[in-house]
Design a protein around this motif. Structure first.
Motif, mmCIF file in Angstrom:
data_model
loop_
_atom_site.group_PDB
_atom_site.id
_atom_site.type_symbol
_atom_site.label_atom_id
_atom_site.label_comp_id
_atom_site.label_asym_id
_atom_site.label_seq_id
_atom_site.Cartn_x
_atom_site.Cartn_y
_atom_site.Cartn_z
ATOM 1 N N ALA A 199 0.812 -1.219 0.000
ATOM 2 C CA ALA A 199 0.000 0.000 0.000
ATOM 3 C C ALA A 199 0.843 1.266 0.000
ATOM 4 C CB ALA A 199 -0.936 0.011 1.207
ATOM 5 N N HIS A 200 2.120 1.134 0.358
ATOM 6 C CA HIS A 200 3.012 2.298 0.422
ATOM 7 C C HIS A 200 4.143 2.218 -0.603
ATOM 8 C CE1 HIS A 200 1.229 3.741 4.232
ATOM 9 N NE2 HIS A 200 1.055 2.449 4.467
ATOM 10 N N GLY A 201 4.112 1.211 -1.471
ATOM 11 C CA GLY A 201 5.162 1.074 -2.472
ATOM 12 C C GLY A 201 6.495 0.632 -1.909
ATOM 13 N N ARG A 202 6.493 0.005 -0.726
ATOM 14 C CA ARG A 202 7.742 -0.431 -0.098
ATOM 15 C C ARG A 202 8.083 -1.861 -0.542
ATOM 16 N NH1 ARG A 202 5.197 1.576 5.584
ATOM 17 N NH2 ARG A 202 5.996 3.718 5.593
ATOM 18 N N PRO A 203 9.278 -2.091 -1.035
ATOM 19 C CA PRO A 203 9.664 -3.460 -1.414
ATOM 20 C C PRO A 203 9.733 -4.361 -0.185
ATOM 21 C CG PRO A 203 11.179 -1.837 -2.352
ATOM 22 C CD PRO A 203 10.341 -1.120 -1.348
ATOM 23 N N TYR A 204 9.392 -5.638 -0.362
ATOM 24 C CA TYR A 204 9.386 -6.553 0.767
ATOM 25 C C TYR A 204 9.635 -7.977 0.291
ATOM 26 C CZ TYR A 204 4.773 -8.144 -0.783
ATOM 27 O OH TYR A 204 3.747 -8.677 -1.531
ATOM 28 N N CYS A 205 10.091 -8.795 1.240
ATOM 29 C CA CYS A 205 10.159 -10.239 1.050
ATOM 30 C C CYS A 205 9.395 -10.888 2.191
ATOM 31 C CB CYS A 205 11.606 -10.740 1.078
ATOM 32 S SG CYS A 205 12.578 -10.341 -0.374
ATOM 33 N N ALA A 206 8.290 -11.535 1.899
ATOM 34 C CA ALA A 206 7.567 -12.332 2.881
ATOM 35 C C ALA A 206 8.135 -13.743 2.803
ATOM 36 C CB ALA A 206 6.074 -12.316 2.599
ATOM 37 N N ILE A 207 8.815 -14.153 3.868
ATOM 38 C CA ILE A 207 9.608 -15.376 3.864
ATOM 39 C C ILE A 207 9.011 -16.406 4.821
ATOM 40 C CG2 ILE A 207 11.869 -16.338 4.471
ATOM 41 C CD1 ILE A 207 13.078 -13.620 3.647
ATOM 42 N N GLU A 208 8.806 -17.616 4.318
ATOM 43 C CA GLU A 208 8.327 -18.743 5.124
ATOM 44 C C GLU A 208 9.436 -19.806 5.150
ATOM 45 O OE1 GLU A 208 5.130 -19.562 6.385
ATOM 46 O OE2 GLU A 208 4.017 -17.780 5.740
ATOM 47 N N VAL A 209 9.923 -20.130 6.347
ATOM 48 C CA VAL A 209 10.944 -21.165 6.496
ATOM 49 C C VAL A 209 10.281 -22.414 7.087
ATOM 50 C CG1 VAL A 209 13.197 -21.762 7.454
ATOM 51 C CG2 VAL A 209 12.652 -19.362 6.979
#
Length: 241
Positions: A199-209
């Protein structure tokens, strides 16, 4: 033990990398009785096993400041939208949560969910991060629907896959068995990053280990180091265009 819905580790560097962990705790606040069988609060239904340990190591050993939840997902799932049916679960992976049947959703929203997300919004606004890591773990096989989950790590995303694409490639180059929107899709399960990143244009990595890999300190240290290395290179790749 306070009723604060979150805690912070480390000081974010403006424009740097930060990490959040929505399912870091199995804490049940005083006054909440879930009525679950013994041992339930140590299972994956109550907490993302190992995720807090990885996230704390990212902060303490790799300079990636972190925000960690302090309320069990069985009390209220902080990684759900307010209107979600799973916000206050009455069952999870075949386990009945009798104390949540008829629970006061609005009270739990006011006490935990809204303060948690308000704190995250303030923290991220101040940090202006160049990359957000959302750290979770997944169980190798659900008890209610057994199926092989062979991935060591999964990258989830909804509409913004900028960082995830780099991370999938980089984890693969390290020989990691990596899932692309597996073991489930970020198009359905991405509430926190939808709200605070996309929603804010922020890059992210949603990581599941996979949780068996990080159930103990040695695995947590190993995977924190791997994730920190990949995250640094993802951020560089994003900056270079």
């Amino acid at each position: 033990m306070t009723d604060a819905p979150c805690r912070f580790v480390g000081q974010p560097a403006r424009g740097g990398i930060v990490a959040v962990c929505d399912h870091a705790s199995n804490r049940v606040p005083e006054g909440v009785d879930l009525g679950v069988p013994p041992g339930t609060m140590d299972k994956h239904v109550a907490i993302d096993i190992g995720a807090a340990g990885v996230t704390e190591r990212l902060a303490r050993r790799h300079g990636i400041a972190a925000m960690l939840a302090e309320v069990s997902r069985l009390v209220i799932d902080l990684h759900r939208e307010e209107e979600s049916d799973g916000l206050v679960p009455t069952t999870s992976d075949g386990i009945l949560i009798p104390g949540n049947i008829g629970a006061d959703r609005e009270k739990r929203l006011e006490l935990y969910h809204r303060p948690y997300h308000a704190a995250m919004a303030r923290w991220l606004d101040e940090a202006e991060p160049g990359l957000i890591l959302s750290i979770h773990s997944f169980t190798p096989s659900l008890e209610s629907a057994p199926a092989e989950r062979p991935w060591e790590i999964g990258l989830l995303y909804n509409e913004d896959d900028r960082a995830a694409r780099h991370a999938i490639r980089l984890f693969g180059e390290l020989g990691v068995t990596v899932g692309d929107n597996e073991p489930y899709s970020g198009r359905q399960l991405n509430a926190t990053m939808n709200r605070h990143a996309e929603a804010h244009g922020r890059p992210y990595c949603a990581i599941e280990v996979r949780n068996e890999l990080i159930a103990h300190e040695r695995g947590q240290a190993r995977w924190a180091a791997i994730i920190a290395d990949v995250a640094g290179r993802v951020k560089l790749a994003l900056e270079s265009g």
